[in-house]
Design a protein around this motif. Sequence first.
Motif, PDB file in Angstrom:
ATOM      1  N   LEU A 195      36.365  53.479  41.071  1.00 15.15           N
ATOM      2  CA  LEU A 195      36.448  52.017  41.106  1.00 15.15           C
ATOM      3  C   LEU A 195      37.668  51.542  41.896  1.00 15.15           C
ATOM      4  N   LEU A 196      38.763  52.241  41.728  1.00 13.47           N
ATOM      5  CA  LEU A 196      39.978  51.865  42.454  1.00 13.47           C
ATOM      6  C   LEU A 196      39.797  52.091  43.959  1.00 13.47           C
ATOM      7  N   ALA A 197      39.165  53.193  44.320  1.00 12.22           N
ATOM      8  CA  ALA A 197      38.904  53.472  45.738  1.00 12.22           C
ATOM      9  C   ALA A 197      37.958  52.420  46.325  1.00 12.22           C
ATOM     10  N   ASP A 205      38.859  49.878  49.341  1.00 14.66           N
ATOM     11  CA  ASP A 205      38.022  49.792  50.541  1.00 14.66           C
ATOM     12  C   ASP A 205      37.580  48.358  50.812  1.00 14.66           C
ATOM     13  N   LEU A 206      37.188  47.646  49.749  1.00 13.44           N
ATOM     14  CA  LEU A 206      36.753  46.256  49.911  1.00 13.44           C
ATOM     15  C   LEU A 206      37.904  45.363  50.382  1.00 13.44           C
ATOM     16  N   VAL A 207      39.065  45.552  49.798  1.00 13.06           N
ATOM     17  CA  VAL A 207      40.237  44.757  50.200  1.00 13.06           C
ATOM     18  C   VAL A 207      40.605  45.067  51.645  1.00 13.06           C
ATOM     19  N   ARG A 208      40.589  46.336  52.002  1.00 12.95           N
ATOM     20  CA  ARG A 208      40.923  46.747  53.371  1.00 12.95           C
ATOM     21  C   ARG A 208      39.929  46.150  54.378  1.00 12.95           C
ATOM     22  N   SER A 209      38.636  46.215  54.059  1.00 13.74           N
ATOM     23  CA  SER A 209      37.644  45.695  55.000  1.00 13.74           C
ATOM     24  C   SER A 209      37.713  44.167  55.099  1.00 13.74           C
ATOM     25  N   PHE A 210      38.048  43.493  53.987  1.00 13.91           N
ATOM     26  CA  PHE A 210      38.225  42.042  54.060  1.00 13.91           C
ATOM     27  C   PHE A 210      39.433  41.710  54.936  1.00 13.91           C
ATOM     28  N   LEU A 242      32.849  45.098  40.300  1.00  7.94           N
ATOM     29  CA  LEU A 242      34.256  44.852  39.973  1.00  7.94           C
ATOM     30  C   LEU A 242      34.422  43.363  39.661  1.00  7.94           C
ATOM     31  N   PRO A 243      34.716  43.010  38.411  1.00  2.00           N
ATOM     32  CA  PRO A 243      34.741  41.599  38.005  1.00  2.00           C
ATOM     33  C   PRO A 243      35.680  40.717  38.836  1.00  2.00           C
ATOM     34  N   GLY A 244      36.852  41.178  39.147  1.00  2.00           N
ATOM     35  CA  GLY A 244      37.802  40.369  39.921  1.00  2.00           C
ATOM     36  C   GLY A 244      37.301  40.094  41.325  1.00  2.00           C
ATOM     37  N   ILE A 245      36.737  41.094  41.954  1.00  2.96           N
ATOM     38  CA  ILE A 245      36.223  40.922  43.312  1.00  2.96           C
ATOM     39  C   ILE A 245      34.943  40.090  43.287  1.00  2.96           C
ATOM     40  N   ALA A 246      34.121  40.267  42.258  1.00  2.00           N
ATOM     41  CA  ALA A 246      32.911  39.447  42.126  1.00  2.00           C
ATOM     42  C   ALA A 246      33.289  37.971  41.975  1.00  2.00           C
ATOM     43  N   PHE A 304      35.985  36.586  43.151  1.00  2.00           N
ATOM     44  CA  PHE A 304      36.460  36.189  44.473  1.00  2.00           C
ATOM     45  C   PHE A 304      35.284  35.843  45.387  1.00  2.00           C
ATOM     46  N   THR A 305      34.223  36.655  45.344  1.00  2.32           N
ATOM     47  CA  THR A 305      33.059  36.381  46.192  1.00  2.32           C
ATOM     48  C   THR A 305      32.376  35.077  45.782  1.00  2.32           C
ATOM     49  N   ASN A 306      32.391  34.752  44.488  1.00  4.16           N
ATOM     50  CA  ASN A 306      31.821  33.477  44.040  1.00  4.16           C
ATOM     51  C   ASN A 306      32.569  32.307  44.665  1.00  4.16           C
ATOM     52  N   GLY A 307      33.877  32.430  44.738  1.00  8.71           N
ATOM     53  CA  GLY A 307      34.680  31.396  45.380  1.00  8.71           C
ATOM     54  C   GLY A 307      34.378  31.288  46.865  1.00  8.71           C
ATOM     55  N   LEU A 308      34.196  32.430  47.515  1.00  8.91           N
ATOM     56  CA  LEU A 308      33.867  32.421  48.941  1.00  8.91           C
ATOM     57  C   LEU A 308      32.536  31.733  49.202  1.00  8.91           C
ATOM     58  N   THR A 309      31.561  32.029  48.364  1.00 16.25           N
ATOM     59  CA  THR A 309      30.225  31.472  48.588  1.00 16.25           C
ATOM     60  C   THR A 309      30.140  29.986  48.241  1.00 16.25           C
ATOM     61  N   SER A 310      31.110  29.479  47.494  1.00 21.04           N
ATOM     62  CA  SER A 310      31.071  28.052  47.145  1.00 21.04           C
ATOM     63  C   SER A 310      31.291  27.163  48.371  1.00 21.04           C
ATOM     64  N   ASP A 311      31.935  27.691  49.409  1.00 21.50           N
ATOM     65  CA  ASP A 311      32.096  26.954  50.667  1.00 21.50           C
ATOM     66  C   ASP A 311      31.996  27.943  51.822  1.00 21.50           C
ATOM     67  N   LEU A 312      30.845  28.575  51.899  1.00 21.80           N
ATOM     68  CA  LEU A 312      30.631  29.681  52.826  1.00 21.80           C
ATOM     69  C   LEU A 312      30.858  29.285  54.285  1.00 21.80           C
ATOM     70  N   ASP A 313      30.432  28.098  54.673  1.00 26.26           N
ATOM     71  CA  ASP A 313      30.619  27.677  56.070  1.00 26.26           C
ATOM     72  C   ASP A 313      32.096  27.617  56.440  1.00 26.26           C
ATOM     73  N   ALA A 314      32.905  27.049  55.565  1.00 23.13           N
ATOM     74  CA  ALA A 314      34.343  26.941  55.842  1.00 23.13           C
ATOM     75  C   ALA A 314      35.003  28.312  55.865  1.00 23.13           C
ATOM     76  N   VAL A 315      34.619  29.170  54.944  1.00 27.35           N
ATOM     77  CA  VAL A 315      35.204  30.519  54.898  1.00 27.35           C
ATOM     78  C   VAL A 315      34.815  31.292  56.154  1.00 27.35           C
ATOM     79  N   THR A 316      33.553  31.199  56.544  1.00 26.68           N
ATOM     80  CA  THR A 316      33.101  31.896  57.749  1.00 26.68           C
ATOM     81  C   THR A 316      33.852  31.391  58.977  1.00 26.68           C
ATOM     82  N   ALA A 317      34.032  30.082  59.075  1.00 31.82           N
ATOM     83  CA  ALA A 317      34.800  29.522  60.193  1.00 31.82           C
ATOM     84  C   ALA A 317      36.237  30.027  60.168  1.00 31.82           C
TER      85      ALA A 317
END
Length: 107
Positions: free
Chosen positions: A4-6, A10-15, A39-43, A45-58
């Motif tokens: 889980l730590l690895a 990996d997810l943090v590094r790729s982000f 991973l609850p913390g990363i999940a 975080f992804t919920n926050g990203l998807t709440s304004d996906l266009d802005a995050v993608t930009a």
Amino acid sequence: MSGLLATAADLVRSFAEMLTGLHGGRLGEWIAAAQQAGLPGIASFTNGLTSDLDAVTAGLTLPRSSGPVEATSTGSRCCRCTAEPASTCSASECCLPVEQARTSADQ
């Protein structure tokens, strides 16, 4: 390093690579992988990203600009009203250096 730590590392590094390399096109794939990781913390975080996906993608795709801060530090003024700082202009209005703005306003 535990599995889980690895995975989290990996997810943090790729982000971080998406962020620094302006690879916003990879965001959807990253979100899917992050949500599947369990991973609850990363999940969360992804919920926050998807709440304004266009802005995050930009934000992960477009080069950064300091906008109003840059205009203030370079002495720019709004070309429509030289009395107001450039930060008061709308995004559709241009801002010119103070001397050029004065010339434009005088015409």
